[in-house]
Design an enzyme around this catalytic site. Structure first.
Site, mmCIF file in Angstrom:
data_model
loop_
_atom_site.group_PDB
_atom_site.id
_atom_site.type_symbol
_atom_site.label_atom_id
_atom_site.label_comp_id
_atom_site.label_asym_id
_atom_site.label_seq_id
_atom_site.Cartn_x
_atom_site.Cartn_y
_atom_site.Cartn_z
ATOM 1 N N HIS A 1 76.603 28.582 87.225
ATOM 2 C CA HIS A 1 78.071 28.697 87.311
ATOM 3 C C HIS A 1 78.670 27.580 88.170
ATOM 4 C CE1 HIS A 1 77.495 32.861 85.851
ATOM 5 N NE2 HIS A 1 76.470 32.858 86.677
ATOM 6 N N GLU B 1 82.035 8.937 81.473
ATOM 7 C CA GLU B 1 83.133 9.671 80.830
ATOM 8 C C GLU B 1 83.197 9.345 79.338
ATOM 9 O OE1 GLU B 1 86.278 10.149 84.539
ATOM 10 O OE2 GLU B 1 86.338 8.380 83.307
ATOM 11 N N LYS C 1 89.465 2.384 94.122
ATOM 12 C CA LYS C 1 88.747 3.253 93.189
ATOM 13 C C LYS C 1 87.562 2.605 92.501
ATOM 14 C CE LYS C 1 89.861 6.730 91.420
ATOM 15 N NZ LYS C 1 90.577 7.552 90.487
ATOM 16 N N SER D 1 90.374 0.698 89.131
ATOM 17 C CA SER D 1 91.681 1.186 88.700
ATOM 18 C C SER D 1 92.674 0.038 88.808
ATOM 19 C CB SER D 1 92.086 2.350 89.596
ATOM 20 O OG SER D 1 93.491 2.453 89.648
#
Ligand code: ARG
Length: 475
Positions: free
Chosen positions: A158, A292, A285, A279
């Site tokens: 979980h 992804e 970043k 970024s």
């Protein structure tokens, strides 16, 4: 105006101009040129052996096909949309080059079995290439597993801390998924390695052809059994798309872990700069765009599977032009999967594993709670339910003083309940906890090493068997 198409004999008028674009598959099926040439070589060799073509005709055809191959590969071949597809483009060029013998190539063959053959050969070779990359991925995962059989991290259920495991064990879990993917691809390959060539339009041919010869020459197990099924069947493409969908689902699960693990909240891994992106607005970043995208590609893979399933649903026998819509789905999934697998392998090879962060994370979430309960059961003869309750009290006490269960001193632990002996403190060690799970398939270092050993022997056998599937087609 007469119709100038290869099939134009019965037409009094030319086709509407817009049909050149709508009807044509050439812009995308030119990818099948090699399969088309190989199939035509096998077919013409067979026609000669069966006395349907002369030796000279067959030789002229082979020579012509060889120069067409060169023209295509050197970028000199002129693709004309009016030729409709790669089959007619090659055949018209062949006739231009060698004259009459070129017109005889299509004897005892139809574009229906021709496209079924070309597309099947393409899909099987794509299957072979993807399977090779899956084997490389498995070997990369096993290298990581071997290196990290004592690297303790929190195992989760979980997405909550559950029990301590080692990172090698988690790498073995992913390896098991990819082993199944490889086996799924291999079984699709075997199931579909049959030649449709010679099925002709739908019902076979009156010529005395030898389908067994062409099947063998093209590296197939045997010819397919039923001509009508052969020209309408695209199960081989669906099998492949399904196999890639499942594979992409597994990649996407691993990619999701990489995204999580590389976040500030986890920091279990650091992705290398060469596989990260920045970024445009936030200078600080470092984004996990690569995992992804690996995660996101599964949408495309499932889409392609459903696209073809939907095209085929409800088609009557035998060939229908709808099936022309089959190829791009396979090309797209194949090309995307090829790059995903290469990138995933490099991403894994170049990432840094932050053992200290993993270890630190194990100090949150009372990972050894089950161990304490198990200790009370096995050493103190306390029934499990009661042991569970006592351990719950220990967890609650640890929380009340802002500690993790594993950080309690012997004294603190014994204070919780008179039933807890001093020796129970050893159950709170992460390493003891991990190594106590020594059951077959468990996470102990010993058991992880045994898993690695069987996965490695699987890998060497699978690699040998896989190489046998490499098609040898020399003409
Ligand atoms: N371009 C067609 C396809 O990809 C080839 C087969 C065409 N056969 C036919 N009878 N129209 O499916």
């Amino acid at each position: 105006m007469e119709n100038s198409k290869l099939w134009g004999g019965r037409f009094k008028e030319g086709a509407a101009k817009i049909l050149d674009t709508f009807n044509a598959s050439l812009p995308f099926d030119k990818k099948l040129y090699l399969q088309d040439i190989l199939g035509s070589k096998a077919h013409s060799s067979m026609l000669e052996r069966c006395g349907i073509l002369s030796k000279e005709e067959k030789e002229a055809i082979h020579k012509g096909l060889d120069s067409i191959k060169k023209e295509i590969e050197n970028g000199e071949f002129i693709f004309k949309l009016s030729d409709e597809d790669i089959h007619m483009a090659i055949e018209s060029r062949l006739t231009e080059l060698i004259g009459n013998a070129g017109k005889k190539l299509h004897t005892a063959r139809s574009r229906n079995d021709q496209v079924a053959l070309d597309f099947r050969l393409f899909t099987l070779s794509a299957n072979y290439q993807i399977s090779s990359l899956v084997l490389e991925l498995i070997s990369t995962l096993l290298d990581l597993a071997k290196e990290h059989t004592t690297t303790i991290m929190p195992g989760m259920t979980h997405l909550q801390h559950a029990q301590p495991v080692n990172f090698g064990f988690i790498m073995c879990a992913y390896t098991c998924m990819f082993v199944r993917d490889f086996e799924r691809l291999t079984s699709s390959y075997k199931r579909n390695n049959f030649s449709p060539l010679g099925s002709a339009a739908l019902a076979g041919t009156p010529y005395a052809i030898d389908r067994f010869y062409t099947a063998e020459a093209l590296g197939f197990e045997a010819p397919t059994l039923n001509a009508t099924d052969s020209v309408s069947d695209r199960d081989f493409a669906l099998d492949f798309l399904y196999d890639l969908s499942m594979l992409s689902m597994h990649i996407s699960r691993l990619a999701e872990e990489l995204v999580l693990w590389s976040s500030y909240e986890f920091r279990f891994i650091t992705l290398s700069d060469s596989y990260s992106t920045g970024s445009s607005i936030m200078p600080q970043k470092k984004n996990p765009d690569v995992p992804e995208l690996l995660r996101g590609k599964s949408g495309r893979m499932y889409g392609n599977l459903f696209r073809l399933l939907t095209v085929l649903k409800g088609l009557p026998l035998a060939y229908n032009k709808d099936t022309q819509e089959d190829k791009e789905a396979v090309f797209d999934s194949f090309e995307n999967m090829e790059i995903c697998l290469q990138i995933l392998k490099d991403l894994l090879k170049t990432m840094q594993i932050n053992k200290d962060k993993m270890q630190e994370a194990c100090k949150k979430g009372h990972l050894c709670a089950t161990d304490l309960a198990d200790f009370l059961v096995s050493h103190c003869n306390i029934p499990f339910r009661e042991a569970h309750h006592i351990t719950g009290k220990a967890v609650s006490y640890a929380e009340s003083i802002g500690k993790d269960l594993s950080e309690l001193s012997i004294e603190e632990l014994c204070k919780v309940d008179s039933a807890i002996p001093k020796e129970a403190h050893s159950a709170l060690s992460l390493e003891n906890s991990m190594n106590s799970r020594n059951s077959y398939g468990g996470t102990s270092t010993k058991s992880t090493l045994a898993q690695i050993e069987s996965l490695e022997s699987w890998l060497s056998l699978a690699t040998i068997a896989h190489h046998k599937n490499q098609r040898k087609m020399e003409f």
